[in-house]
Motif scaffolding. Structure first.
Motif, PDB file in Angstrom:
ATOM      1  N   THR A  16      17.199  77.504  -9.367  1.00 20.29           N
ATOM      2  CA  THR A  16      17.714  77.755 -10.686  1.00 20.29           C
ATOM      3  C   THR A  16      17.918  78.864 -11.265  1.00 20.29           C
ATOM      4  N   CYS A  17      18.661  79.139 -12.349  1.00 19.75           N
ATOM      5  CA  CYS A  17      18.938  80.601 -12.850  1.00 19.75           C
ATOM      6  C   CYS A  17      19.275  80.594 -14.090  1.00 19.75           C
ATOM      7  N   GLY A  18      19.256  81.788 -14.577  1.00 18.55           N
ATOM      8  CA  GLY A  18      19.668  81.850 -16.039  1.00 18.55           C
ATOM      9  C   GLY A  18      21.018  82.338 -16.342  1.00 18.55           C
ATOM     10  N   PHE A  47      10.829  88.329 -13.084  1.00 12.90           N
ATOM     11  CA  PHE A  47      11.652  87.293 -13.936  1.00 12.90           C
ATOM     12  C   PHE A  47      11.643  87.737 -15.354  1.00 12.90           C
ATOM     13  N   GLN A  50      15.102  91.184 -15.544  1.00 11.26           N
ATOM     14  CA  GLN A  50      16.016  90.218 -16.009  1.00 11.26           C
ATOM     15  C   GLN A  50      16.043  90.550 -17.736  1.00 11.26           C
ATOM     16  N   ARG A  99      14.213  90.452 -20.164  1.00 11.35           N
ATOM     17  CA  ARG A  99      13.658  89.629 -21.116  1.00 11.35           C
ATOM     18  C   ARG A  99      12.498  90.735 -21.711  1.00 11.35           C
ATOM     19  N   LEU A 134      21.437  85.175 -13.276  1.00 10.71           N
ATOM     20  CA  LEU A 134      19.988  86.009 -12.856  1.00 10.71           C
ATOM     21  C   LEU A 134      18.956  85.057 -12.223  1.00 10.71           C
ATOM     22  N   GLU A 135      18.393  85.499 -11.075  1.00  5.18           N
ATOM     23  CA  GLU A 135      17.607  84.568 -10.363  1.00  5.18           C
ATOM     24  C   GLU A 135      16.700  85.687  -9.550  1.00  5.18           C
ATOM     25  N   MET A 136      15.871  85.071  -8.606  1.00  8.63           N
ATOM     26  CA  MET A 136      15.080  85.927  -7.766  1.00  8.63           C
ATOM     27  C   MET A 136      15.071  86.021  -6.312  1.00  8.63           C
ATOM     28  N   PHE A 167      18.757  78.204 -18.050  1.00 10.27           N
ATOM     29  CA  PHE A 167      18.650  79.002 -19.556  1.00 10.27           C
ATOM     30  C   PHE A 167      19.913  79.604 -19.475  1.00 10.27           C
TER      31      PHE A 167
HETATM   32  N1  URA Z   1      14.961  81.551 -12.451  1.00 11.83           N
HETATM   33  C1  URA Z   1      15.123  82.935 -12.975  1.00 11.83           C
HETATM   34  O1  URA Z   1      14.704  83.812 -12.159  1.00 11.83           O
HETATM   35  N2  URA Z   1      15.601  83.226 -14.019  1.00 11.83           N
HETATM   36  C2  URA Z   1      15.909  82.294 -14.972  1.00 11.83           C
HETATM   37  O2  URA Z   1      16.348  82.615 -16.212  1.00 11.83           O
HETATM   38  C3  URA Z   1      15.774  81.023 -14.370  1.00 11.83           C
HETATM   39  C4  URA Z   1      15.469  80.548 -13.295  1.00 11.83           C
END
Ligand code: URA
Length: 310
Positions: free
Chosen positions: A109-111, A199, A203, A205, A231-233, A265
């Motif tokens: 998953t990602c943003g 995260f 990213q 936040r 963005l993800e990890m 997101f």
């Molecule tokens: N995974 C992430 O690292 N970030 C996100 O916003 C959603 C999933």
């Protein structure tokens, strides 16, 4: 608890199980679908051929491996948890116990940070960059939290931005085509993924409980990478290690890698994907990835012994 380990440089037990992922030769195969969440791995395993044998191992470090067949071809589904370090453990330890080329596709998953990608779209990146916190920029916190000129580094020097490491072009094209058939073409979005080492701060936040100096972070990401969509990890480490893996022979890559990420997101719109929709999309993405894997790697490329169990 793992049994006694031999070889401090690359620990394995007497039977040849690796230290963290807990796999030995024959328990994992050349085609790998990797995810973060072990429950997602179990749901995706329901897509495997139900009349074929299935192997399952949960390691003491939280890795879950399920090996079976899809369309008759051996496939391993491996859940790794989160972060670049977990991808590093998995790839290195799997590489150590499988002969021949590895084909690895991640579903995550990602943003989304691009208006082109809404929640529920699937991003299949051309490549991934890494954005990491520059820890020393936060050493002198009093200076860091006052004016940008007070510290040794200004706010836009508090994170490092790597080059973009490419995904395997052929796998990526096949994945986009399969996903386009499962969903619709316009919901499959290309671009550059950015893997962050955290995260929250990396990213962009904002968390008032910590000094992160990241108020303009997403803007800076867009400046660095005009095609950035997500963005993800984890993906960066996958593409990076695929590029760093010692070739099997001149011109024969050891690891080929691609990724599909479900946008959960949308950061600009501040929207999130309902859970039921995520569950539906992960199965569609899973089917597409398994199909691509099953049609990748020809029999003659594979070592007969590494797949003999399957
Ligand atoms: N995974 C992430 O690292 N970030 C996100 O916003 C959603 C999933």
């Amino acid at each position: 608890m793992p049994s006694d380990m031999k070889n401090a440089n690359f620990p394995m037990d007497a039977e040849g199980h690796t230290y963290h992922v807990g796999l030995k030769r024959g328990e994992v195969c050349n085609r790998i679908l990797t995810v973060g969440d072990p429950e997602r791995a179990r749901r995706l395993a329901s897509l495997l051929d139900q009349d074929a044998p299935m192997f399952e191992r949960e390691s003491h470090r939280g890795f879950l491996t399920i090996t079976g067949r899809f369309l008759g071809q051996p496939v391993s589904i491996i859940a790794i948890g989160m972060g670049m370090a977990m991808m590093d453990f998995m790839l290195r330890e799997v590489r150590a116990v499988v002969d021949g080329p590895l084909c690895v596709i991640r579903i995550g998953t990602c943003g989304s940070i691009a208006t082109a990608a809404n929640v529920g779209d699937i991003i299949v990146p051309d490549g991934s960059a890494a954005v990491t916190r520059r820890f020393d920029a936060f050493f002198d916190l009093a200076a860091a939290s006052s004016s940008p000129s007070a510290g040794e580094l200004s706010a836009d020097e508090c994170y490092t931005f790597s080059r973009v490491f490419p995904a395997d072009a052929e796998l990526t094209a096949a994945l986009r085509e399969q996903l386009g058939q499962q969903l619709s073409e316009e919901r499959v979005v290309p671009g550059v993924n950015v893997t962050a080492d955290t995260f929250y701060a990396a990213q962009g936040r904002v968390d008032p409980s910590f000094v992160d100096r990241n108020a303009k972070h997403v803007e800076q990401i867009h400046e660095q990478y005009p095609d950035a969509v997500s963005l993800e990890m984890e993906n960066f480490m996958l593409f990076h290690l695929a590029r760093c893996a010692t070739p099997l022979a001149p011109g024969v890559p050891s690891i080929r890698a691609a990724a599909a990420m479900i946008a959960v997101f949308q950061r600009q719109a501040n929207t999130s994907l309902p859970k039921a929709e995520l569950a539906r999309l992960e199965m569609q993405a899973g089917r597409a990835v398994l199909d691509v894997l099953a049609h990748t790697l020809q029999d003659e490329e594979l070592h007969p012994e590494s797949e003999s169990v399957w």
